[in-house]
Design an enzyme around this catalytic site. Structure first.
Site, short mmCIF file in Angstrom:
data_model
loop_
_atom_site.label_atom_id
_atom_site.label_comp_id
_atom_site.label_asym_id
_atom_site.label_seq_id
_atom_site.Cartn_x
_atom_site.Cartn_y
_atom_site.Cartn_z
N HIS A 146 -24.82 -73.74 -19.71
CA HIS A 146 -23.74 -72.94 -19.94
C HIS A 146 -22.40 -73.57 -19.12
O HIS A 146 -21.50 -72.91 -18.97
CB HIS A 146 -23.79 -71.52 -19.50
N SER A 181 -6.40 -96.27 -24.35
CA SER A 181 -5.36 -95.86 -24.82
C SER A 181 -4.19 -97.01 -25.12
O SER A 181 -4.05 -97.91 -24.17
CB SER A 181 -4.81 -94.71 -23.72
#
Length: 485
Positions: free
Chosen positions: A187, A312
């Site tokens: 989780h 990038s």
């Protein structure tokens, strides 16, 4: 502006035939329109040979080895000129299978000029057997067998080797990191530690199960006429055992005979195969998203040279996990097509409709995106280095995960007769939930429990990095099944 649709050579509409062509090109040999037509020609040729090899058709000539070799060479040499000629014939016939039939008849006429001889060494009989070509066949008799042959070869010769390569890469990575302790996250929260290798092995094991299913695929075929009854066969030649003729022909192509069909072979085997490949894709997608997350956590570093990208366009410090992101996108596209194929191919109105004609033409696209994704993810995995120091850093910051073994040891000690072990879950919850626990704090808690000396010593020696159970040895299960997929 220039009309780009008119340029020569033609510009690809889709990326698989454009920028990604090099990766998926091997599928063209099996799942392109040209490959389908070559397979159709093969089925027509083999049906002609099959019917003239025995006493199926009264009066039909027996073909010599030279004549059979000539016929089969038409398939072996099928290339650009045949592709162009078929396009010209189909422009007139407006029927793709009929175009293949007419092409074969043209080649029968040309056999004599090629010097082919019959059983007696005289000029070939091939120009006289026009009426045996495509006899008793509906287009689907040819198509279902051609698709079975092309899909089988694409899977076995192209897709499966690539998929096995991915699992082999992942297995090697799991084995190399079987002993690398890592904080688990259930989780998204800190959970019982594992090893990196064991987590990769789980994914490899899942993929192996799908490969075993895909490797065991049955490729079905039929050749039983317009509605699957051998109606024209029985009326025309009632002396033949038509089921046996059909069965030996289909099995002679290396396929599994389907004895009960309508006009079409029911495509259930295709639906099963595509569902299995889609499931392999989904598990691979899970691999890509997990690795992407581990990269973001710093567990993996990407080698710039292996990624083939500076990252990038504006932030020079970044190396983007593009291989895994591209892999995800291509897996989604592949699954969308495969799941559509699996869902729709099992249905055909009454004895026949043509919805499968268009959908089956996208089989190559579905496998192409899967193959491209596998290539991307393999390249991505090859460019990763594990940062074991970062793994340990996370473990050292989460001593609260030892609340589980302490609690369970308290339960076991209570069962064994130790006193003072009441309410272990609640006591550990009070110590750990929503709190950062220090090594000293955990050890102080353990020492205050009054555990049996042997159990206390075992718990005091425990750290998050050593609390990995059998994780390292579990990776060995991979070697038991790797060669069976």
């Amino acid at each position: 502006m220039v009309d780009l649709s008119t340029l020569t050579p033609a510009i690809a509409l889709g990326p698989l035939d454009g920028r990604y062509r090099a990766v998926v090109a091997p599928l063209t040999n099996h799942l392109s329109e040209a490959a389908l037509n070559r397979a159709r020609l093969r089925v027509e040729v083999e049906w002609l040979i099959h019917l003239t090899d025995g006493s199926v058709l009264p009066g039909a000539p027996r073909l010599s080895d030279a004549e059979k070799t000539y016929l089969r060479s038409l398939v072996d040499t099928f290339g650009p000129s045949e592709i162009a000629e078929l396009a010209q014939i189909e422009a007139e016939t407006r029927h793709d299978v009929k175009a293949v039939e007419y092409l074969l008849k043209r080649r029968l006429n040309a056999a004599q000029a090629a010097g082919v001889t019959n059983l007696e060494g005289a000029p070939t009989v091939l120009p006289t057997v026009h009426e045996i070509v495509h006899i008793f066949c509906t287009s689907e008799d040819i198509n279902n067998l051609a698709y079975a042959l092309t899909v089988r070869d694409a899977v076995e010769q192209v897709w499966l080797p690539a998929a096995r390569g991915l699992v082999e890469d992942l297995t090697a990575m799991a084995q190399a990191n079987a002993d690398a302790p890592m904080l688990a996250r259930t989780h998204g929260q800190a959970a019982t530690p594992v090893t990196l290798g064991k987590e990769l092995a789980v994914l490899a094991w899942r993929l192996l199960r799908q490969l075993r299913r895909i490797s065991a695929t049955e490729y079905l075929g039929k050749i039983n006429g317009a509605t699957g009854t051998y109606g024209a066969h029985v009326v025309s030649v009632p002396t033949a055992d038509w089921e046996q003729v059909a069965r030996t022909f289909v099995e002679g192509l290396g396929l599994t005979w389907n004895p009960l069909t309508t006009q079409i072979e029911s495509h259930d085997w295709q639906a099963e195969l595509y569902s299995d490949v889609a499931r392999f894709n989904r598990i691979t997608h899970n691999l890509a998203t997990d690795v992407w997350t581990y990269i973001s956590l710093g567990y993996f570093h990407q080698r710039l040279s292996a990624q083939g990208s500076t990252g990038s366009s504006t932030m020079p410090h970044k190396v983007n996990p593009i291989r895994f992101e591209n892999g995800e996108a291509n897996l989604e596209l592949s699954c969308a097509l495969l799941e559509t194929l699996a869902a729709t191919l099992v249905t055909s109105r009454m004895q026949r409709d043509l919805t499968d004609s268009t959908t089956q033409r996208n089989i190559g696209v579905a496998f192409g995106h899967s193959l491209l994704a596998i290539d991307n993810i393999r390249r991505g995995l090859a460019g990763l280095d594990v940062d074991r120091a970062r793994l340990l850093e996370d473990l050292d910051a989460t001593w609260e995960v030892l609340g589980e073994p302490v609690q369970q040891a308290m339960r076991a000690a209570s069962v064994a007769g130790a006193t003072g072990m009441a309410d272990p879950y609640e006591r550990l919850k009070e110590l750990t939930r929503g709190k950062k626990v220090t090594p000293a704090g955990m050890r102080e808690f353990i020492q205050g429990l009054g555990m049996p000396a042997e159990v206390e010593a075992r718990l005091l020696a425990l750290t998050p990095a050593t609390y990995t159970g059998l994780a390292e040895s579990l990776v060995a299960h991979l070697t038991e099944d790797l060669t069976q997929a």
